[in-house]
Scaffold this motif. Structure first.
Motif, PDB file in Angstrom:
ATOM      1  N   LEU A  88       9.688   5.201   1.004  1.00  0.00           N
ATOM      2  CA  LEU A  88       9.125   3.940   0.511  1.00  0.00           C
ATOM      3  C   LEU A  88       8.916   3.998  -1.000  1.00  0.00           C
ATOM      4  CD1 LEU A  88       6.531   3.185   3.327  1.00  0.00           C
ATOM      5  CD2 LEU A  88       8.554   1.819   2.770  1.00  0.00           C
ATOM      6  N   LEU A  89       8.467   5.130  -1.487  1.00  0.00           N
ATOM      7  CA  LEU A  89       8.255   5.317  -2.917  1.00  0.00           C
ATOM      8  C   LEU A  89       9.546   5.095  -3.690  1.00  0.00           C
ATOM      9  CD1 LEU A  89       6.071   6.232  -4.969  1.00  0.00           C
ATOM     10  CD2 LEU A  89       6.864   8.562  -4.601  1.00  0.00           C
ATOM     11  N   LYS A  90      10.621   5.669  -3.189  1.00  0.00           N
ATOM     12  CA  LYS A  90      11.926   5.511  -3.844  1.00  0.00           C
ATOM     13  C   LYS A  90      12.416   4.067  -3.720  1.00  0.00           C
ATOM     14  CE  LYS A  90      16.234   7.693  -4.700  1.00  0.00           C
ATOM     15  NZ  LYS A  90      16.273   8.454  -5.898  1.00  0.00           N
TER      16      LYS A  90
ATOM     17  N   LYS B 204       6.546   1.807  -7.525  1.00  0.00           N
ATOM     18  CA  LYS B 204       5.521   0.792  -7.780  1.00  0.00           C
ATOM     19  C   LYS B 204       4.809   0.371  -6.497  1.00  0.00           C
ATOM     20  CE  LYS B 204       7.782  -1.338 -11.747  1.00  0.00           C
ATOM     21  NZ  LYS B 204       8.309  -2.603 -12.277  1.00  0.00           N
ATOM     22  N   CYS B 205       3.543   0.058  -6.645  1.00  0.00           N
ATOM     23  CA  CYS B 205       2.744  -0.474  -5.540  1.00  0.00           C
ATOM     24  C   CYS B 205       3.234  -1.884  -5.213  1.00  0.00           C
ATOM     25  CB  CYS B 205       1.268  -0.504  -5.947  1.00  0.00           C
ATOM     26  SG  CYS B 205       0.177  -1.281  -4.745  1.00  0.00           S
ATOM     27  N   ALA B 206       3.441  -2.159  -3.939  1.00  0.00           N
ATOM     28  CA  ALA B 206       3.932  -3.475  -3.513  1.00  0.00           C
ATOM     29  C   ALA B 206       2.868  -4.570  -3.665  1.00  0.00           C
ATOM     30  CB  ALA B 206       4.402  -3.409  -2.059  1.00  0.00           C
ATOM     31  N   TRP B 207       1.607  -4.203  -3.798  1.00  0.00           N
ATOM     32  CA  TRP B 207       0.527  -5.195  -3.906  1.00  0.00           C
ATOM     33  C   TRP B 207       0.259  -5.566  -5.367  1.00  0.00           C
ATOM     34  CZ3 TRP B 207      -1.656  -8.462  -0.677  1.00  0.00           C
ATOM     35  CH2 TRP B 207      -2.885  -9.047  -0.984  1.00  0.00           C
ATOM     36  N   CYS B 208       0.014  -4.557  -6.219  1.00  0.00           N
ATOM     37  CA  CYS B 208      -0.364  -4.842  -7.614  1.00  0.00           C
ATOM     38  C   CYS B 208       0.800  -4.710  -8.589  1.00  0.00           C
ATOM     39  CB  CYS B 208      -1.509  -3.928  -8.051  1.00  0.00           C
ATOM     40  SG  CYS B 208      -1.055  -2.191  -8.270  1.00  0.00           S
ATOM     41  N   GLY B 209       1.885  -4.061  -8.185  1.00  0.00           N
ATOM     42  CA  GLY B 209       3.055  -3.924  -9.040  1.00  0.00           C
ATOM     43  C   GLY B 209       2.973  -2.809 -10.076  1.00  0.00           C
TER      44      GLY B 209
ATOM     45  N   LYS C 183       6.104  -2.531  14.401  1.00  0.00           N
ATOM     46  CA  LYS C 183       6.112  -1.171  13.876  1.00  0.00           C
ATOM     47  C   LYS C 183       7.553  -0.798  13.542  1.00  0.00           C
ATOM     48  CE  LYS C 183       2.015   0.376  16.330  1.00  0.00           C
ATOM     49  NZ  LYS C 183       1.413   1.351  17.237  1.00  0.00           N
ATOM     50  N   GLU C 184       8.103  -1.511  12.568  1.00  0.00           N
ATOM     51  CA  GLU C 184       9.489  -1.342  12.155  1.00  0.00           C
ATOM     52  C   GLU C 184       9.533  -1.054  10.662  1.00  0.00           C
ATOM     53  OE1 GLU C 184      12.121  -1.489  14.191  1.00  0.00           O
ATOM     54  OE2 GLU C 184      11.049  -2.166  15.974  1.00  0.00           O
ATOM     55  N   TRP C 185      10.624  -0.420  10.207  1.00  0.00           N
ATOM     56  CA  TRP C 185      10.772  -0.041   8.807  1.00  0.00           C
ATOM     57  C   TRP C 185      10.622  -1.251   7.876  1.00  0.00           C
ATOM     58  CZ3 TRP C 185      10.465   4.048   5.903  1.00  0.00           C
ATOM     59  CH2 TRP C 185      10.933   3.979   4.605  1.00  0.00           C
ATOM     60  N   TYR C 186      11.252  -2.373   8.224  1.00  0.00           N
ATOM     61  CA  TYR C 186      11.222  -3.553   7.359  1.00  0.00           C
ATOM     62  C   TYR C 186       9.812  -4.094   7.165  1.00  0.00           C
ATOM     63  CZ  TYR C 186      10.759  -6.364  11.591  1.00  0.00           C
ATOM     64  OH  TYR C 186      10.305  -6.903  12.770  1.00  0.00           O
ATOM     65  N   ASN C 187       8.871  -3.691   8.000  1.00  0.00           N
ATOM     66  CA  ASN C 187       7.493  -4.186   7.933  1.00  0.00           C
ATOM     67  C   ASN C 187       6.555  -3.187   7.248  1.00  0.00           C
ATOM     68  OD1 ASN C 187       5.540  -6.214   8.474  1.00  0.00           O
ATOM     69  ND2 ASN C 187       4.820  -5.063  10.246  1.00  0.00           N
ATOM     70  N   LEU C 188       7.110  -2.175   6.591  1.00  0.00           N
ATOM     71  CA  LEU C 188       6.285  -1.171   5.929  1.00  0.00           C
ATOM     72  C   LEU C 188       6.383  -1.282   4.417  1.00  0.00           C
ATOM     73  CD1 LEU C 188       7.094   2.021   8.041  1.00  0.00           C
ATOM     74  CD2 LEU C 188       5.176   0.442   8.312  1.00  0.00           C
ATOM     75  N   GLN C 189       5.274  -0.962   3.752  1.00  0.00           N
ATOM     76  CA  GLN C 189       5.250  -0.888   2.297  1.00  0.00           C
ATOM     77  C   GLN C 189       4.224   0.159   1.895  1.00  0.00           C
ATOM     78  OE1 GLN C 189       4.136  -4.739   0.788  1.00  0.00           O
ATOM     79  NE2 GLN C 189       2.202  -4.799   1.892  1.00  0.00           N
ATOM     80  N   LEU C 190       4.349   0.650   0.668  1.00  0.00           N
ATOM     81  CA  LEU C 190       3.445   1.665   0.155  1.00  0.00           C
ATOM     82  C   LEU C 190       2.518   1.014  -0.856  1.00  0.00           C
ATOM     83  CD1 LEU C 190       3.065   4.719   0.541  1.00  0.00           C
ATOM     84  CD2 LEU C 190       4.529   5.076  -1.442  1.00  0.00           C
ATOM     85  N   LEU C 191       1.213   1.274  -0.687  1.00  0.00           N
ATOM     86  CA  LEU C 191       0.200   0.686  -1.557  1.00  0.00           C
ATOM     87  C   LEU C 191      -0.760   1.756  -2.054  1.00  0.00           C
ATOM     88  CD1 LEU C 191      -0.915  -2.354   0.672  1.00  0.00           C
ATOM     89  CD2 LEU C 191       0.896  -2.333  -1.036  1.00  0.00           C
ATOM     90  N   HIS C 192      -1.405   1.474  -3.201  1.00  0.00           N
ATOM     91  CA  HIS C 192      -2.550   2.290  -3.613  1.00  0.00           C
ATOM     92  C   HIS C 192      -3.623   2.116  -2.530  1.00  0.00           C
ATOM     93  CE1 HIS C 192      -0.992   1.261  -7.751  1.00  0.00           C
ATOM     94  NE2 HIS C 192      -1.179   2.570  -7.886  1.00  0.00           N
ATOM     95  N   ARG C 193      -4.481   3.107  -2.361  1.00  0.00           N
ATOM     96  CA  ARG C 193      -5.536   2.979  -1.352  1.00  0.00           C
ATOM     97  C   ARG C 193      -6.403   1.752  -1.623  1.00  0.00           C
ATOM     98  NH1 ARG C 193      -8.979   7.942   0.540  1.00  0.00           N
ATOM     99  NH2 ARG C 193      -7.277   8.034   2.023  1.00  0.00           N
TER     100      ARG C 193
END
Length: 106
Positions: free
Chosen positions: A38-40, A45-50, A73-83
């Protein structure tokens, strides 16, 4: 023409910079595979704040559409965010769900 990117001069695989190495290699022994991918994919970048993730940031995997709202619970529905961004998004999702639930009951 070269198909590689030179390693930054001050970097070493042993320097503990999981963000740099996960972005560069799509993996690092101390970074879980899903987070590294997800990071790559998100170009660091964080998907929420950019904002770009920093070495000291706490990273969390988030369901874009929450499971409680019918998300999968699928790959397309995942994102990485800061806590802290994950906390904000979860509060936003809860507020939105409450609003939708109220509309459905009235």
């Amino acid at each position: 023409m070269n198909d590689y990117v030179k390693v930054r001069g001050d970097k070493s695989p042993f320097d503990g910079d999981l963000i740099y190495w996960s972005l560069r290699l799509s993996k690092h022994p101390e970074m879980p595979t899903t987070k590294a991918k997800l990071l790559k994919e998100q170009k660091g970048k964080c998907a929420w704040c950019g904002l770009h993730f920093q070495q000291s940031d706490l990273l969390e995997i988030d369901h874009i559409k929450p499971i409680s709202c019918g998300g999968k619970k699928e790959w397309y529905n995942l994102q990485l965010l800061h806590r802290h961004c994950h906390d904000e998004k979860t509060a936003h999702d809860s507020s939105l769900k409450s609003h939708i639930d109220n509309m459905e009951t009235h």
